[in-house]
Enzyme design. Structure first.
Site, PDB file in Angstrom:
ATOM      1  N   ASP A   1       0.837  -1.196   0.000  1.00  7.07           N
ATOM      2  CA  ASP A   1       0.000   0.000   0.000  1.00  7.07           C
ATOM      3  C   ASP A   1       0.872   1.246   0.000  1.00  7.07           C
ATOM      4  O   ASP A   1       1.645   1.485   0.926  1.00  7.07           O
ATOM      5  CB  ASP A   1      -0.885  -0.035   1.247  1.00  7.07           C
ATOM      6  CG  ASP A   1      -1.859   1.113   1.257  1.00  7.07           C
ATOM      7  OD1 ASP A   1      -2.577   1.261   0.262  1.00  7.07           O
ATOM      8  OD2 ASP A   1      -1.869   1.874   2.231  1.00  7.07           O
TER       9      ASP A   1
ATOM     10  N   THR B   1      -3.129   4.995  -4.062  1.00  8.04           N
ATOM     11  CA  THR B   1      -2.109   5.757  -3.351  1.00  8.04           C
ATOM     12  C   THR B   1      -0.713   5.537  -3.923  1.00  8.04           C
ATOM     13  O   THR B   1       0.149   6.387  -3.782  1.00  8.04           O
ATOM     14  CB  THR B   1      -2.102   5.380  -1.861  1.00  8.04           C
ATOM     15  OG1 THR B   1      -2.000   3.971  -1.755  1.00  8.04           O
ATOM     16  CG2 THR B   1      -3.357   5.833  -1.187  1.00  8.04           C
ATOM     17  N   THR B   2      -0.498   4.390  -4.560  1.00  6.37           N
ATOM     18  CA  THR B   2       0.797   4.170  -5.205  1.00  6.37           C
ATOM     19  C   THR B   2       0.810   4.917  -6.537  1.00  6.37           C
ATOM     20  O   THR B   2       1.771   5.629  -6.853  1.00  6.37           O
ATOM     21  CB  THR B   2       1.028   2.670  -5.483  1.00  6.37           C
ATOM     22  OG1 THR B   2       0.588   1.927  -4.368  1.00  6.37           O
ATOM     23  CG2 THR B   2       2.470   2.379  -5.763  1.00  6.37           C
TER      24      THR B   2
ATOM     25  N   ASP C   1      -8.926  -0.569   1.282  1.00  2.00           N
ATOM     26  CA  ASP C   1      -8.920  -0.064  -0.102  1.00  2.00           C
ATOM     27  C   ASP C   1     -10.189  -0.484  -0.828  1.00  2.00           C
ATOM     28  O   ASP C   1     -10.839   0.323  -1.488  1.00  2.00           O
ATOM     29  CB  ASP C   1      -7.714  -0.610  -0.882  1.00  2.00           C
ATOM     30  CG  ASP C   1      -6.439   0.173  -0.601  1.00  2.00           C
ATOM     31  OD1 ASP C   1      -6.431   0.908   0.409  1.00  2.00           O
ATOM     32  OD2 ASP C   1      -5.473   0.049  -1.375  1.00  2.00           O
TER      33      ASP C   1
HETATM   34  P1  ADP Z   1      -2.594   1.739  -5.988  1.00  6.63           P
HETATM   35  O1  ADP Z   1      -2.077   1.789  -4.594  1.00  6.63           O
HETATM   36  O2  ADP Z   1      -2.268   2.982  -6.756  1.00  6.63           O
HETATM   37  O3  ADP Z   1      -4.021   1.348  -6.079  1.00  6.63           O
HETATM   38  P2  ADP Z   1      -2.030  -0.826  -7.065  1.00  6.63           P
HETATM   39  O4  ADP Z   1      -0.831  -1.615  -6.720  1.00  6.63           O
HETATM   40  O5  ADP Z   1      -3.353  -1.233  -6.519  1.00  6.63           O
HETATM   41  O6  ADP Z   1      -1.728   0.653  -6.698  1.00  6.63           O
HETATM   42  O7  ADP Z   1      -2.115  -0.822  -8.648  1.00  6.63           O
HETATM   43  C1  ADP Z   1      -3.100  -0.155  -9.346  1.00  6.63           C
HETATM   44  C2  ADP Z   1      -2.815  -0.187 -10.818  1.00  6.63           C
HETATM   45  O8  ADP Z   1      -2.787  -1.520 -11.315  1.00  6.63           O
HETATM   46  C3  ADP Z   1      -3.894   0.530 -11.574  1.00  6.63           C
HETATM   47  O9  ADP Z   1      -3.309   1.314 -12.602  1.00  6.63           O
HETATM   48  C4  ADP Z   1      -4.723  -0.606 -12.165  1.00  6.63           C
HETATM   49  O10 ADP Z   1      -5.342  -0.220 -13.347  1.00  6.63           O
HETATM   50  C5  ADP Z   1      -3.705  -1.669 -12.391  1.00  6.63           C
HETATM   51  N1  ADP Z   1      -4.263  -3.025 -12.327  1.00  6.63           N
HETATM   52  C6  ADP Z   1      -4.839  -3.625 -11.280  1.00  6.63           C
HETATM   53  N2  ADP Z   1      -5.210  -4.891 -11.572  1.00  6.63           N
HETATM   54  C7  ADP Z   1      -4.843  -5.104 -12.851  1.00  6.63           C
HETATM   55  C8  ADP Z   1      -4.924  -6.231 -13.752  1.00  6.63           C
HETATM   56  N3  ADP Z   1      -5.475  -7.383 -13.363  1.00  6.63           N
HETATM   57  N4  ADP Z   1      -4.419  -6.086 -14.981  1.00  6.63           N
HETATM   58  C9  ADP Z   1      -3.857  -4.930 -15.356  1.00  6.63           C
HETATM   59  N5  ADP Z   1      -3.738  -3.855 -14.573  1.00  6.63           N
HETATM   60  C10 ADP Z   1      -4.221  -3.921 -13.339  1.00  6.63           C
HETATM   61 MG    MG Z   2      -5.029  -0.363  -5.568  1.00  2.00          MG
END
Ligand code: ADP
Ligand code: MG
Length: 535
Positions: A69, A102-103, A400
């Protein structure tokens, strides 16, 4: 410091302190600020996306936590540099407003800063860069709205909400169980949601963690679960039609202050004192019982003596209820928090259908559930897992997911993930850049490049070649006029994110782009850093 006298003989003091401060100005200041902030963003970039890496963070006292996170990572990094701290705040404001993304927001800010650095090297004035970014941001936000789609949150047993929760959970340690956890999160939010007002009070969802069992044992409990049991094992295990007295004062006789002494010289005196103490207890118990309460929840503890008396007087009681629980119970049962025994009145009691002890799994430990609270429905998600580290991360991940669902209830528009929305915006911003004839054109173009950085980063993190996959996605988006083409991170054979059902809320994406742009603009406005020497 030295003392001097002016023409009229009045004394004044000259401070030399100023000279000892470190000072950076102009281009040097811009660059050093950008580099510091970029370093933070670079740390996070490998955590983005479904195949993003986790970080292990060790606190100064040796506590280890493993997390994916963004907000938690930057918070625990103990960043010193003043501009890098802005990125910490950036991540936290995304967390407070939206909960997810948040990332992504920090990574995007990092990419924008990287572009700003190149533009500065080209000799473009920081204000022009910041202006260009601002205009590009507006274009991107408008475009996001045009490509967003409304989802029906009711249809098909809330399938769309579950999918959105799964997208949020998919990038976390608990991703193997995303479907089950997603369902739990959706049910919890819908249980407490006010659909008519499209509002959810997240305070009514309590997340209780308990190590033991495995993540699959996580479940939703209707009612408030508190990790406590009745203060005496012989007290009743179930109180029906509960009238709850919520106390924040201890069950004990007043203690003599340290400056007073009690001199006891005879057995008689001791007996008297003892009796007086007993009377105190009895008075307290009577005050509680007189109000009609049939259970007392106490934020403080009470000793064995009091416990025994409570049992004798048939008043079930719970001790050491945490402050947050006290607040939640007050909200849900309509109880008033009572700070003094003298203030107990029948109207201040909270009401609930039942308070009972429950046991989970094979463990011996018991917890209390307060069910059917009179005022509002409240639910608890009980998270289980093998270790503290796992349950803590599961708690953050479920938070989240819950936030994503709440945001969708407020505004049911989504965009597709996998970098597709960013890519679509980048294409739009590039087109807009061509229409601008002033210097800002360069900044606007760089903004588009920064947006492309997100799909690049996602591809990189899952082992694909970032340049080819982004180039392919971009050309398909243009050729097919389909803003849903992104990066196939899970290698499912399609790059259409609608087919993969990767849902992200429009509000989160909008907020990400806006917040990242804002911070970068702020950093670009700092041209003078004056800091004490030890920085
Ligand atoms: P954050 O803390 O920003 O939510 P995450 O590690 O949850 O970070 O990553 C979010 C990113 O990953 C977003 O850009 C989302 O569109 C992408 N994402 C999440 N799941 C998938 C998936 N199964 N395939 C492709 N992209 C994905
Ligand atoms: Mg996320």
């Amino acid at each position: 410091m030295s003392l001097a006298f002016d023409d009229y003989g009045r004394p004044y003091i000259i401070l030399r302190d100023q000279g000892q401060k470190k000072r950076m100005k102009g281009l040097e200041a811009y660059k050093s600020n950008i580099l510091a902030a970029k370093a933070v963003a670079n740390t996070l970039s490998s955590s983005l996306g479904p195949k993003g890496m986790d970080k292990m963070l060790v606190s100064p006292d040796g506590d280890v936590s493993v997390t994916n996170d963004g907000a938690t990572i930057v918070e625990k990094m103990e960043i010193q540099h003043p501009t890098a701290k802005l990125l910490v705040e950036l991540s936290q404001s995304q967390d407070a407003e939206i909960g997810d993304g948040t990332t992504g927001v920090v990574v995007l800010a990092g990419k924008l800063l990287e572009q700003a650095l190149t533009l500065l090297d080209k000799g473009i004035h920081p204000l022009k860069i910041s202006d260009g970014f601002d205009r590009a941001c507006d274009v991107a936000i408008k475009h996001l709205e045009t490509i967003s789609e409304e989802i029906d949150i009711q249809a098909n047993e809330h399938e769309a909400l579950i999918q959105a929760a799964c997208t949020a959970l998919g990038s976390k340690v608990v991703s193997k169980r995303k479907r089950e956890l997603g369902k739990i999160a959706v049910t919890a939010v819908l249980d407490v949601a006010d659909l008519a007002r499209r509002d959810v009070n997240l305070d009514l969802i309590k997340i209780q963690t308990k190590t033991g069992g495995s993540v699959e044992d996580t479940r939703l409990i209707s009612g408030i679960l508190i990790d406590k049991d009745m203060s005496h094992p012989q007290m009743p295990k179930e109180v029906n039609d509960a009238k709850i007295c919520l106390l924040t004062c201890p069950f004990e006789p007043p203690k003599p202050k340290t400056k007073h002494n009690i001199n006891i010289s005879s057995a008689e005196d001791y007996k008297k004192l003892y009796q007086q103490e007993q009377q105190y207890f009895i008075d307290m118990v009577n005050l509680v019982k007189a109000s009609g309460a049939n259970i007392a929840l106490c934020q403080w503890g009470f000793d064995d003596e009091a416990n025994h008396l409570l049992l004798q007087n048939e008043l079930p009681a719970v001790r050491w209820v945490s402050g947050t629980d006290v607040e939640l119970i007050a909200m849900a049962t309509g109880a008033r928090i009572i700070p003094r025994f003298q203030e107990i009145t029948p109207e201040k009691l909270g009401k609930a259908g039942c308070v009972k002890e429950v046991q989970f799994g094979t463990s011996n430990e018991r917890m209390l559930v307060i069910e059917n609270c009179q005022c509002t429905k409240a639910v608890t998600i009980l998270i289980r897992g093998g270790s503290q580290m796992i349950v803590d991360e599961a708690k953050r991940s479920i938070h989240d997911a819950i936030c994503v669902i709440r945001n969708l209830i407020k505004d049911n528009r989504i965009v597709y993930g996998g970098g597709s929305a960013e890519l679509a915006c980048a294409i739009q911003v590039l087109q807009y850049a061509d229409e601008v004839s002033s210097v800002e054109q360069y900044a606007i173009r760089s903004f588009a490049d920064a947006l492309e950085g997100i799909p690049c980063c996602l591809a990189d993190n899952c082992g694909l070649n970032p340049i080819t996959s982004v180039a392919q996605a971009k050309s398909r988006q243009l050729k097919e006029n389909n803003p849903r083409i992104g990066i196939d991170c899970m290698e499912l054979g399609t790059t259409d994110m609608k087919e993969q059902r990767i849902y992200e809320t429009l509000s989160s994406k909008k907020q990400q782009i806006q917040l990242a742009t804002q911070v970068v603009k702020m950093i670009l406005k700092i041209d003078d850093v004056i800091a004490p020497d030890d920085y």
